[in-house]
Design a protein around this motif. Structure first.
Motif, PDB file in Angstrom:
ATOM      1  N   VAL A   1     -75.378 -49.904  47.361  1.00  0.00           N
ATOM      2  CA  VAL A   1     -74.919 -48.471  48.058  1.00  0.00           C
ATOM      3  C   VAL A   1     -73.577 -48.521  48.880  1.00  0.00           C
ATOM      4  O   VAL A   1     -73.438 -49.743  49.483  1.00  0.00           O
ATOM      5  CB  VAL A   1     -76.168 -48.246  48.871  1.00  0.00           C
ATOM      6  CG1 VAL A   1     -75.772 -47.002  49.840  1.00  0.00           C
ATOM      7  CG2 VAL A   1     -77.442 -48.196  48.171  1.00  0.00           C
ATOM      8  N   PHE A   2     -72.853 -47.586  48.944  1.00  0.00           N
ATOM      9  CA  PHE A   2     -71.585 -47.426  49.673  1.00  0.00           C
ATOM     10  C   PHE A   2     -71.299 -46.126  50.262  1.00  0.00           C
ATOM     11  O   PHE A   2     -72.125 -45.030  49.702  1.00  0.00           O
ATOM     12  CB  PHE A   2     -70.656 -48.150  49.236  1.00  0.00           C
ATOM     13  CG  PHE A   2     -69.921 -47.531  47.796  1.00  0.00           C
ATOM     14  CD1 PHE A   2     -68.967 -46.623  47.968  1.00  0.00           C
ATOM     15  CD2 PHE A   2     -70.439 -47.661  46.780  1.00  0.00           C
ATOM     16  CE1 PHE A   2     -68.370 -45.767  46.937  1.00  0.00           C
ATOM     17  CE2 PHE A   2     -70.134 -46.847  45.568  1.00  0.00           C
ATOM     18  CZ  PHE A   2     -68.953 -45.960  45.740  1.00  0.00           C
ATOM     19  N   TYR A   3     -70.706 -45.863  51.272  1.00  0.00           N
ATOM     20  CA  TYR A   3     -70.558 -44.629  51.909  1.00  0.00           C
ATOM     21  C   TYR A   3     -69.168 -44.291  52.157  1.00  0.00           C
ATOM     22  O   TYR A   3     -68.173 -45.198  52.372  1.00  0.00           O
ATOM     23  CB  TYR A   3     -71.232 -44.439  53.379  1.00  0.00           C
ATOM     24  CG  TYR A   3     -72.669 -45.105  53.209  1.00  0.00           C
ATOM     25  CD1 TYR A   3     -73.779 -44.198  53.011  1.00  0.00           C
ATOM     26  CD2 TYR A   3     -72.950 -46.299  53.487  1.00  0.00           C
ATOM     27  CE1 TYR A   3     -75.055 -44.441  53.137  1.00  0.00           C
ATOM     28  CE2 TYR A   3     -74.516 -46.806  53.490  1.00  0.00           C
ATOM     29  CZ  TYR A   3     -75.356 -45.833  53.061  1.00  0.00           C
ATOM     30  OH  TYR A   3     -76.545 -46.375  53.231  1.00  0.00           O
ATOM     31  N   TYR A   4     -68.868 -42.881  52.093  1.00  0.00           N
ATOM     32  CA  TYR A   4     -67.507 -42.481  52.667  1.00  0.00           C
ATOM     33  C   TYR A   4     -67.746 -41.640  54.154  1.00  0.00           C
ATOM     34  O   TYR A   4     -68.608 -40.886  54.071  1.00  0.00           O
ATOM     35  CB  TYR A   4     -67.029 -41.468  51.713  1.00  0.00           C
ATOM     36  CG  TYR A   4     -66.513 -42.177  50.437  1.00  0.00           C
ATOM     37  CD1 TYR A   4     -65.411 -42.974  50.715  1.00  0.00           C
ATOM     38  CD2 TYR A   4     -66.765 -42.187  49.369  1.00  0.00           C
ATOM     39  CE1 TYR A   4     -64.783 -43.762  49.451  1.00  0.00           C
ATOM     40  CE2 TYR A   4     -66.556 -42.849  48.111  1.00  0.00           C
ATOM     41  CZ  TYR A   4     -65.246 -43.485  48.140  1.00  0.00           C
ATOM     42  OH  TYR A   4     -64.872 -44.180  46.870  1.00  0.00           O
TER      43      TYR A   4
ATOM     44  N   LEU B   1     -69.854 -36.837  55.377  1.00  0.00           N
ATOM     45  CA  LEU B   1     -70.375 -38.240  54.911  1.00  0.00           C
ATOM     46  C   LEU B   1     -70.578 -37.936  53.217  1.00  0.00           C
ATOM     47  O   LEU B   1     -71.335 -36.732  52.922  1.00  0.00           O
ATOM     48  CB  LEU B   1     -71.761 -38.360  55.674  1.00  0.00           C
ATOM     49  CG  LEU B   1     -72.566 -39.159  54.849  1.00  0.00           C
ATOM     50  CD1 LEU B   1     -72.212 -40.703  55.214  1.00  0.00           C
ATOM     51  CD2 LEU B   1     -74.086 -39.021  55.713  1.00  0.00           C
ATOM     52  N   THR B   2     -70.464 -38.850  52.442  1.00  0.00           N
ATOM     53  CA  THR B   2     -70.760 -39.106  51.240  1.00  0.00           C
ATOM     54  C   THR B   2     -71.521 -40.363  50.957  1.00  0.00           C
ATOM     55  O   THR B   2     -70.749 -41.365  51.521  1.00  0.00           O
ATOM     56  CB  THR B   2     -69.574 -39.004  50.222  1.00  0.00           C
ATOM     57  OG1 THR B   2     -68.858 -37.604  50.455  1.00  0.00           O
ATOM     58  CG2 THR B   2     -70.230 -39.023  48.680  1.00  0.00           C
ATOM     59  N   ALA B   3     -72.840 -40.036  50.618  1.00  0.00           N
ATOM     60  CA  ALA B   3     -73.571 -41.569  50.423  1.00  0.00           C
ATOM     61  C   ALA B   3     -73.428 -41.715  48.842  1.00  0.00           C
ATOM     62  O   ALA B   3     -74.149 -41.052  48.083  1.00  0.00           O
ATOM     63  CB  ALA B   3     -74.828 -41.263  50.722  1.00  0.00           C
ATOM     64  N   GLU B   4     -72.936 -42.841  48.264  1.00  0.00           N
ATOM     65  CA  GLU B   4     -72.873 -43.095  46.820  1.00  0.00           C
ATOM     66  C   GLU B   4     -74.107 -43.871  46.486  1.00  0.00           C
ATOM     67  O   GLU B   4     -74.112 -45.294  46.948  1.00  0.00           O
ATOM     68  CB  GLU B   4     -71.528 -43.917  46.402  1.00  0.00           C
ATOM     69  CG  GLU B   4     -70.314 -42.821  46.901  1.00  0.00           C
ATOM     70  CD  GLU B   4     -70.078 -42.100  45.672  1.00  0.00           C
ATOM     71  OE1 GLU B   4     -70.815 -42.021  44.751  1.00  0.00           O
ATOM     72  OE2 GLU B   4     -69.006 -41.466  45.802  1.00  0.00           O
ATOM     73  N   ILE B   5     -75.164 -43.528  45.950  1.00  0.00           N
ATOM     74  CA  ILE B   5     -76.375 -44.495  45.645  1.00  0.00           C
ATOM     75  C   ILE B   5     -76.472 -44.729  44.274  1.00  0.00           C
ATOM     76  O   ILE B   5     -76.552 -43.817  43.216  1.00  0.00           O
ATOM     77  CB  ILE B   5     -77.515 -43.599  45.913  1.00  0.00           C
ATOM     78  CG1 ILE B   5     -77.551 -42.752  47.227  1.00  0.00           C
ATOM     79  CG2 ILE B   5     -78.909 -44.316  46.307  1.00  0.00           C
ATOM     80  CD1 ILE B   5     -77.082 -43.848  48.567  1.00  0.00           C
ATOM     81  N   PRO B   6     -76.679 -45.790  43.966  1.00  0.00           N
ATOM     82  CA  PRO B   6     -76.623 -46.301  42.497  1.00  0.00           C
ATOM     83  C   PRO B   6     -78.134 -46.048  41.644  1.00  0.00           C
ATOM     84  O   PRO B   6     -79.025 -46.164  42.510  1.00  0.00           O
ATOM     85  CB  PRO B   6     -76.471 -47.842  42.479  1.00  0.00           C
ATOM     86  CG  PRO B   6     -76.871 -48.364  43.877  1.00  0.00           C
ATOM     87  CD  PRO B   6     -76.596 -47.292  44.784  1.00  0.00           C
ATOM     88  N   TYR B   7     -78.111 -45.927  40.660  1.00  0.00           N
ATOM     89  CA  TYR B   7     -79.444 -45.802  39.939  1.00  0.00           C
ATOM     90  C   TYR B   7     -80.022 -47.304  39.520  1.00  0.00           C
ATOM     91  O   TYR B   7     -81.179 -47.664  39.389  1.00  0.00           O
ATOM     92  CB  TYR B   7     -79.328 -45.095  38.690  1.00  0.00           C
ATOM     93  CG  TYR B   7     -78.955 -43.586  38.644  1.00  0.00           C
ATOM     94  CD1 TYR B   7     -80.025 -42.916  39.352  1.00  0.00           C
ATOM     95  CD2 TYR B   7     -77.795 -42.978  37.943  1.00  0.00           C
ATOM     96  CE1 TYR B   7     -79.752 -41.530  39.439  1.00  0.00           C
ATOM     97  CE2 TYR B   7     -77.562 -41.756  38.316  1.00  0.00           C
ATOM     98  CZ  TYR B   7     -78.532 -40.856  39.000  1.00  0.00           C
ATOM     99  OH  TYR B   7     -78.411 -39.590  39.064  1.00  0.00           O
TER     100      TYR B   7
END
Length: 323
Positions: free
Chosen positions: A59-62, A143-149
């Motif tokens: 997981v990473f965020y902007y 905010l953008t949350a980049e969530i992997p599958y």
């Protein structure tokens, strides 16, 4: 049949906000983008988020500005559900990192300057801006949350390896360039015979040159003195995942385009041969991706919980400020 599709950049709402900087200029705003611009102007939101996913890894965020207390909350969320934070490569090397897995929202101006410093023509890489740029004038927290599958144990492993980071970048660039060469060769061979003008073709024409640009960027930056260091396990894993993602995304989209041509009766020799060659290559890419995968599927309820928790934390910070 491959089922991935991503519209061409100039057909995406989030990538078609107005942009003007130095020699770059974009004003081909989509009607949907214009509607969103008007909504933002009317509401002037305190907080805005967009729903994203990061496919694989951690997981990473902007964030569009540093928010230390919010960053602490965001970083603790994934661990509650057994999902690691991202410690590999950023989505683009021009992105500025606030701390592990938290980045400043990419600014097209920064990307322009980065390409220019590498000796590349920024205009070839720069299109429209995004909503997180448009909200700046209202002081909106973005905010953008980049969530992997999918994830694996390498996603947050910062242990050094025996591979030099600059060598990793060169090898990564070579794999991306090889992928681009295959796709470009097929697309060029069939282009005179294509009749559908499908969204898969438009997307292929947009993204295949982008892959070549990615290769140029990584090879161009590899020689920087700070890159003469050991690469980490996470960096190796994220480069591997990027190559598989690029091959399966864009190779699959071009294959769908050619299968669409055949489906409407456009079975010229060039289209038949291009589809056959790409299908064989794509099958090999799928097998390689499957063979090298150590990924575990993350339960959907965990992904939703992390995304929703991040949104609630961001909204609370925007409305109530620091504790």
């Amino acid at each position: 049949m491959p089922d991935h599709h991503r519209p061409a950049g100039d057909e995406q709402v989030e990538w078609t906000f107005p942009f003007a900087y130095k020699r770059a200029y974009f004003d081909r705003v989509l009607p949907e983008t214009l509607a969103l611009m008007r909504l933002i102007d009317d509401v002037r939101p305190a907080f805005m988020t967009t729903l994203h996913n990061g496919e694989s890894g951690g997981v990473f965020y902007y964030l569009n500005r540093p928010e230390p207390e919010l960053q602490d909350v965001l970083k603790t969320l994934p661990g509650r559900y057994g999902v690691p934070l991202h410690a590999g490569e950023p989505e683009h090397p021009s992105v500025k990192q606030l701390e592990q897995a938290v980045y400043l929202t990419p600014a097209m101006e920064d990307a322009y300057d980065y390409f220019e410093a590498l000796g590349q023509d920024p205009v070839e890489h720069i299109g429209g801006a995004a909503s997180d740029s448009y909200i700046k004038k209202y002081g909106t927290l973005g905010l953008t949350a980049e969530i992997p599958y999918w994830t694996d144990a390498a996603a947050d492993d910062t242990s050094p390896t025996s591979t030099r980071y600059r060598d990793l970048l060169h090898a990564h660039a070579a794999e991306l360039r090889g992928t681009s060469d295959v796709l470009e060769r097929v697309l060029s061979a069939v282009s005179p015979d294509l009749v559908t003008g499908s969204p898969f073709l438009r997307a292929s024409r947009s993204f295949i040159p982008m892959v070549a640009g990615m290769a140029d960027t990584h090879s161009g930056r590899a020689g920087a003195p700070e890159h003469d260091r050991p690469a980490t396990v996470a960096e190796l894993a994220s480069c591997r995942d990027t190559v598989h993602s690029v091959r399966l995304r864009f190779g699959g989209m071009l294959l769908r385009a050619l299968e669409g041509e055949l489906a409407v009766g456009n079975a010229t020799r060039a289209v038949r041969e291009g589809a056959r060659e790409l299908a064989e290559t794509y099958g090999r890419w799928c097998a390689e991706a499957e063979a090298g995968a150590a990924d575990e599927t993350i339960p959907i309820r965990h992904l939703v919980a992390i995304q929703y928790g991040a949104i609630l934390a961001g909204a609370d910070r925007a409305v109530h400020g620091p504790s």
